[in-house]
Design a protein around this motif. Sequence first.
Motif, PDB file in Angstrom:
ATOM      1  N   LEU A  33     -17.554  28.110  47.028  1.00 44.60           N
ATOM      2  CA  LEU A  33     -17.122  28.912  45.885  1.00 44.60           C
ATOM      3  C   LEU A  33     -17.520  30.363  46.117  1.00 44.60           C
ATOM      4  CD1 LEU A  33     -18.333  26.593  42.947  1.00 44.60           C
ATOM      5  CD2 LEU A  33     -16.232  26.441  44.283  1.00 44.60           C
ATOM      6  N   GLY A  34     -16.826  31.248  45.440  1.00 48.34           N
ATOM      7  CA  GLY A  34     -17.181  32.656  45.551  1.00 48.34           C
ATOM      8  C   GLY A  34     -16.103  33.506  44.926  1.00 48.34           C
ATOM      9  N   LYS A  40     -13.934  33.693  51.845  1.00 46.71           N
ATOM     10  CA  LYS A  40     -13.726  32.244  51.970  1.00 46.71           C
ATOM     11  C   LYS A  40     -12.562  31.927  52.924  1.00 46.71           C
ATOM     12  CE  LYS A  40     -13.062  31.901  47.503  1.00 46.71           C
ATOM     13  NZ  LYS A  40     -13.137  33.333  47.141  1.00 46.71           N
ATOM     14  N   CYS A 212     -22.660  22.234  47.715  1.00 46.08           N
ATOM     15  CA  CYS A 212     -21.936  23.400  47.209  1.00 46.08           C
ATOM     16  C   CYS A 212     -22.566  24.674  47.776  1.00 46.08           C
ATOM     17  CB  CYS A 212     -21.994  23.390  45.685  1.00 46.08           C
ATOM     18  SG  CYS A 212     -21.248  24.845  44.936  1.00 46.08           S
ATOM     19  N   HIS A 213     -21.746  25.637  48.125  1.00 46.43           N
ATOM     20  CA  HIS A 213     -22.244  26.924  48.642  1.00 46.43           C
ATOM     21  C   HIS A 213     -21.549  28.055  47.901  1.00 46.43           C
ATOM     22  CE1 HIS A 213     -23.607  24.493  52.036  1.00 46.43           C
ATOM     23  NE2 HIS A 213     -22.405  23.962  52.005  1.00 46.43           N
ATOM     24  N   ILE A 214     -22.323  29.101  47.641  1.00 49.41           N
ATOM     25  CA  ILE A 214     -21.752  30.285  46.988  1.00 49.41           C
ATOM     26  C   ILE A 214     -21.690  31.403  48.025  1.00 49.41           C
ATOM     27  CG2 ILE A 214     -21.940  31.876  45.036  1.00 49.41           C
ATOM     28  CD1 ILE A 214     -21.977  28.994  44.090  1.00 49.41           C
ATOM     29  N   VAL A 232     -21.666  27.417  38.109  1.00 50.78           N
ATOM     30  CA  VAL A 232     -20.668  28.480  38.300  1.00 50.78           C
ATOM     31  C   VAL A 232     -19.584  28.393  37.238  1.00 50.78           C
ATOM     32  CG1 VAL A 232     -18.796  29.248  39.815  1.00 50.78           C
ATOM     33  CG2 VAL A 232     -21.061  28.800  40.767  1.00 50.78           C
ATOM     34  N   PHE A 237     -20.054  33.962  38.348  1.00 47.83           N
ATOM     35  CA  PHE A 237     -20.752  34.321  39.591  1.00 47.83           C
ATOM     36  C   PHE A 237     -21.798  35.406  39.399  1.00 47.83           C
ATOM     37  CE2 PHE A 237     -16.695  32.681  41.447  1.00 47.83           C
ATOM     38  CZ  PHE A 237     -17.264  31.645  42.177  1.00 47.83           C
ATOM     39  N   PHE A 240     -25.222  35.281  40.862  1.00 53.81           N
ATOM     40  CA  PHE A 240     -25.270  35.261  42.325  1.00 53.81           C
ATOM     41  C   PHE A 240     -24.996  36.652  42.886  1.00 53.81           C
ATOM     42  CE2 PHE A 240     -23.991  31.089  40.793  1.00 53.81           C
ATOM     43  CZ  PHE A 240     -25.069  30.358  41.263  1.00 53.81           C
TER      44      PHE A 240
END
Length: 245
Positions: A33-34, A40, A212-214, A232, A237, A240
């Motif tokens: 996610l981001g 991405k 999960c990764h941001i 999230v 976001f 983060f």
Amino acid sequence: MLTVKNLQATLEETSILRGVSLSVGSNEIHALLGPNGSGKSTLGRVLLGDSRYTTTGEIQLCGKNVENMEASERAQLGFFLAFQSPPELDGVSARELLFAAKKSFDPEFHSSFRFKKGLLDKLSQFHLGEEFSEREMNKGASGGERRKMEMVSLLTLNPRVAFLDEIDSGIDVDAMHSIAKGVKEFMSQEGKSVVMVSHTEKLLQLIPPTHCHILVGGQIVQSGGPELVQEVHKNGFEKFLKNKS
Ligand code: ADP
Ligand code: MG
């Protein structure tokens, strides 16, 4: 299955990935996610071996260092990228493209009859008419139809590591369910991995990720379990972004 260490990627002197490290094991589903523009899709393209990027760092796929490998060799090793914007291919039908790809993975694969039958079954699984088999790949196809064709390609080629870049964007509710079912079908086999980029809560509910990764500004600022997805979706976001500065 996929190990990335300190991956940096620049495009025309713009630094886009700035030290991404990631480890994806067998039978794992990783949500990436981001915010928009965080890198991405770039990560997906760099993993595939898009030659427009200058890269440093290490990418290992199924235990092999792929640094000097072309995209086709990485695909043969088992990497698959479902594009965020699948391109139109002039003069090549889905059947021709996928048959050629399948044959390049498995030179023993000869049966075009069996292949065609399998392809038609997969098309019907995603409610795409038989004509999609002979039509030029993605020619004039809607966004949703292109997503479904990516899923047909995934299940037909049956790679080991699939990077699905917003496979659920712009699709209707029925397609969402058939895509989720398709990803589950893929993951029901032993020794498969998925990295999934998505902005919607629904798909990640239907296919709960194991990790999960941001990604923010070309760096993974936090990794965790499925609870991170919920955080999230609840709070966005912002937190983060602050972590980063
Ligand atoms: P995401 O998929 O997370 O939304 P992308 O990987 O598509 O982000 O893009 C990451 C960043 O790279 C963005 O800031 C984007 O504007 C930039 N970028 C993409 N293509 C180019 C290009 N051809 N030239 C310069 N910058 C680019
Ligand atoms: Mg993207």
